[in-house]
Motif scaffolding. Structure first.
Motif, PDB file in Angstrom:
ATOM      1  N   ILE A   1      -2.582   9.773   3.853  1.00  0.00           N
ATOM      2  CA  ILE A   1      -2.442   9.540   5.293  1.00  0.00           C
ATOM      3  C   ILE A   1      -2.137   8.060   5.496  1.00  0.00           C
ATOM      4  CG2 ILE A   1      -3.607   9.611   7.537  1.00  0.00           C
ATOM      5  CD1 ILE A   1      -3.299  12.396   6.458  1.00  0.00           C
ATOM      6  N   ASP A   2      -0.932   7.740   5.901  1.00  0.00           N
ATOM      7  CA  ASP A   2      -0.489   6.344   5.981  1.00  0.00           C
ATOM      8  C   ASP A   2      -0.092   6.032   7.425  1.00  0.00           C
ATOM      9  OD1 ASP A   2       0.455   3.849   5.471  1.00  0.00           O
ATOM     10  OD2 ASP A   2       2.073   4.461   4.142  1.00  0.00           O
ATOM     11  N   SER A   3      -0.868   5.476   8.259  1.00  0.00           N
ATOM     12  CA  SER A   3      -2.206   4.963   8.036  1.00  0.00           C
ATOM     13  C   SER A   3      -3.191   5.623   8.998  1.00  0.00           C
ATOM     14  CB  SER A   3      -2.196   3.458   8.313  1.00  0.00           C
ATOM     15  OG  SER A   3      -1.916   3.261   9.699  1.00  0.00           O
TER      16      SER A   3
ATOM     17  N   LYS B   1       0.831  -1.209   0.000  1.00  0.00           N
ATOM     18  CA  LYS B   1       0.000   0.000   0.000  1.00  0.00           C
ATOM     19  C   LYS B   1       0.864   1.258   0.000  1.00  0.00           C
ATOM     20  CE  LYS B   1      -1.968  -1.154   3.897  1.00  0.00           C
ATOM     21  NZ  LYS B   1      -1.297  -2.438   4.100  1.00  0.00           N
ATOM     22  N   SER B   2       1.870   1.293   0.898  1.00  0.00           N
ATOM     23  CA  SER B   2       2.708   2.488   0.986  1.00  0.00           C
ATOM     24  C   SER B   2       3.471   2.693  -0.316  1.00  0.00           C
ATOM     25  CB  SER B   2       3.698   2.359   2.146  1.00  0.00           C
ATOM     26  OG  SER B   2       3.008   2.103   3.337  1.00  0.00           O
ATOM     27  N   THR B   3       3.916   1.588  -0.897  1.00  0.00           N
ATOM     28  CA  THR B   3       4.667   1.684  -2.155  1.00  0.00           C
ATOM     29  C   THR B   3       3.778   2.260  -3.257  1.00  0.00           C
ATOM     30  OG1 THR B   3       5.857  -0.289  -1.448  1.00  0.00           O
ATOM     31  CG2 THR B   3       6.057   0.323  -3.761  1.00  0.00           C
TER      32      THR B   3
ATOM     33  N   GLY C   1       2.562   7.924   9.468  1.00  0.00           N
ATOM     34  CA  GLY C   1       2.537   7.774  10.924  1.00  0.00           C
ATOM     35  C   GLY C   1       3.301   6.530  11.327  1.00  0.00           C
ATOM     36  N   GLU C   2       3.833   5.824  10.356  1.00  0.00           N
ATOM     37  CA  GLU C   2       4.480   4.539  10.641  1.00  0.00           C
ATOM     38  C   GLU C   2       5.967   4.563  10.367  1.00  0.00           C
ATOM     39  OE1 GLU C   2       2.235   1.648   8.416  1.00  0.00           O
ATOM     40  OE2 GLU C   2       0.557   1.829   9.825  1.00  0.00           O
ATOM     41  N   GLU C   3       6.392   5.420   9.432  1.00  0.00           N
ATOM     42  CA  GLU C   3       7.800   5.422   9.054  1.00  0.00           C
ATOM     43  C   GLU C   3       8.358   6.824   9.207  1.00  0.00           C
ATOM     44  OE1 GLU C   3       7.961   2.175   5.504  1.00  0.00           O
ATOM     45  OE2 GLU C   3       6.590   3.837   5.252  1.00  0.00           O
TER      46      GLU C   3
HETATM   47 MG    MG Z   1       2.852   0.750   4.824  1.00  0.00          MG
END
Ligand code: MG
Ligand code: TYD
Length: 474
Positions: free
Chosen positions: A183-185, A112-114, A135-137
């Motif tokens: 917005i991830d995630s 998804k992020s890619t 918000g994750e990386e």
């Molecule tokens: Mg991701």
């Protein structure tokens, strides 16, 4: 006889409502543990509902209604922004609609992020403001990924924030509103006005609401990334799915390279379109000719494989359906399905037994759709039956032949939609024959030059495969 309790005055009391902050389950009374999800200390009383509205002249005209015929043509046909990634644009209905909100769900690690970083970079290349909030990386991790994807130079603003208030402040700054925000995630976001922890129903709901309100007010497209729980639902409340304009699922098998983007809800387009991607060392590549990929690398002389000519949205796709029927050592034989509907398989096995006398009792049956695709069309029934019969008899199906047709409980083979497009795709990929429902032969769109075998019912298919087998033995 009446007890004193029965005589107690009936007082109309407002019923209290309680909501679990973890799963959104509702109950009429407080409990320490939620009955729905089993979490402790998550049940909170809902705020009392407000008293009735005061009707005043100051409100006049605010809840205005207009005639349907007064709509301007612009609002009927929203201008769309092409992201430049054609497979993505196809699924959202021909480009993203400014001011819309999209929810993209999928298993962790599916890409998804890619995908969204690639979409962000592609939109930024058209000189629009694009913001990617992770918000994750950390920004460094995102930058590293961008380098791997070859979009390191893209003009995308990166943020590593989780507070919705901070994010909205940043988005509002700057001379122009962003055209696209990722917005991830959504599970990592939190709204400080809500007390519960990020990822809980209340937080996900409040954060989504605030972000979507911004999107509508500023004509920004807001893409929310959502995690998926073990049973395949987007974690958090179903209400987020109701709040957004489109819900897309990014799916695929992590052991395979193919990834499918599927629309399950879309206020601005069709929902049955799929986009096909391939995960490569340098990110996701678009697959323009999915049929060639899904049927590539197969062994046509092996029994138990049938090629199904299917339709996904507007696009015909050929896929290989594999079946394995083998004697079982279990009291209750196994029926295992990957990529198709298990109850549909049970139905086909039952029809084979009841209408054609072909029994699979005492046999384990495995069904697999090659390449990690999921098939939902009943038109695949005939190909599933052919694969089962081929595995059961040990005779390979004729090479270069596709199958399609829906099987009814009576054993009849029913016509399917768009037989012409299915056959054209088969012809384009070098197939010379097709086994199709007899009722589909008069379609106006049929291509010439294919050897067509018509089947009226399932018994005719059984007869064909049995005949091919005796020929093979001779
Ligand atoms: Mg991701
Ligand atoms: P990611 O986009 O982080 O998944 P998600 O956001 O859905 O959790 O994708 C992670 C996987 O993709 C990871 O296992 C590595 C793989 N991958 C590639 O194969 N090639 C690439 O170019 C990239 C960026 C990731």
């Amino acid at each position: 006889m009446c007890s004193s309790r029965d005589l107690a005055p009936l007082v109309a009391r407002a019923a209290k409502q309680f909501t679990c902050q973890s799963c959104g389950g509702r109950t009429g009374k407080w409990a320490g543990r939620c009955d729905d999800c089993g979490e402790w200390n998550t049940i909170v009383e809902d705020a009392a509902s407000p008293p009735g509205f005061q009707i005043s002249s100051a409100r006049q005209g605010r809840g205005r209604v207009i005639e349907l015929t007064d709509l301007q043509s612009g609002s009927l046909n929203p201008s769309r922004l092409k992201t430049g990634i054609a497979e993505f644009d196809r699924v959202v209905g021909g480009g993203i609609v400014p001011g819309s909100a999209l929810l993209v769900g999928g298993d962790p690690g599916i890409g998804k992020s890619t995908l969204l970083l690639q979409v962000a970079a592609s939109v930024a290349a058209t000189d629009r403001r694009v913001t990617y909030i992770s918000g994750e990386e950390s920004p460094d991790q995102v930058r590293l990924r961008a380098q791997r994807l070859g979009v390191r130079e893209a003009n995308v603003e990166l943020g590593a924030a989780t507070s919705v208030a901070d994010i909205l402040t940043t988005l509002e700054s700057g001379p122009l509103s962003p055209a696209l925000v990722i917005i991830d995630s959504i599970q990592t976001m939190w709204d400080e006005r809500v007390e519960s922890a990020p990822g809980t129903v209340a937080q996900v709901r409040a954060s989504s609401q605030a972000l979507i309100r911004f999107a509508k007010a500023r004509d920004t497209t807001m893409v929310l990334v959502g995690h998926v729980t073990k049973d395949g639902q987007i974690a958090g409340p179903r209400v987020v799915e109701h709040m957004v304009d489109a819900v897309l699922y990014f799916e695929g098998d992590r052991g395979h390279r193919f990834r499918i983007l599927r629309g399950v809800k879309n206020r601005f387009g069709p929902t049955d379109e799929i986009g096909v991607f391939e995960m490569t060392g340098g990110g996701l590549a678009e697959v323009e000719n999915p049929s060639a990929l899904f049927i590539g690398g197969r062994d046509e002389s092996a029994p138990g494989a049938a090629i199904f000519a299917g339709i996904e949205g507007t696009r015909p796709i050929l896929v290989e359906i594999q079946a394995l029927v083998a004697p079982s050592s279990l009291g209750t034989p196994r029926r295992a399905v990957v990529g198709a509907d298990a109850s549909r398989l049970a139905m086909i096995i039952a029809v084979l037994e009841a209408r054609c006398g072909v029994s699979m009792a005492g046999q384990d049956v495995y069904l697999n759709i090659a390449g990690g695709l999921r098939i939902q069309e009943p038109a695949a029934d005939l190909a599933v039956a052919a694969a089962l019969l081929s595995s059961l008899t040990g005779a390979a199906l004729p090479t270069g032949t596709v199958h399609f047709g829906e099987i009814s409980l009576s054993g009849a083979v029913r016509p399917v939609a768009q037989p012409g497009s299915r056959l054209k795709e088969a012809k384009k990929l070098g197939f010379g024959g097709a086994v199709i429902p007899a009722a589909d032969q008069n379609d106006s769109d049929m291509p010439a030059g294919l050897e067509i075998s018509l089947v009226e019912d399932l018994a005719a298919l059984v007869g064909r495969i049995a005949a091919a087998r005796t020929e093979g033995i001779d």
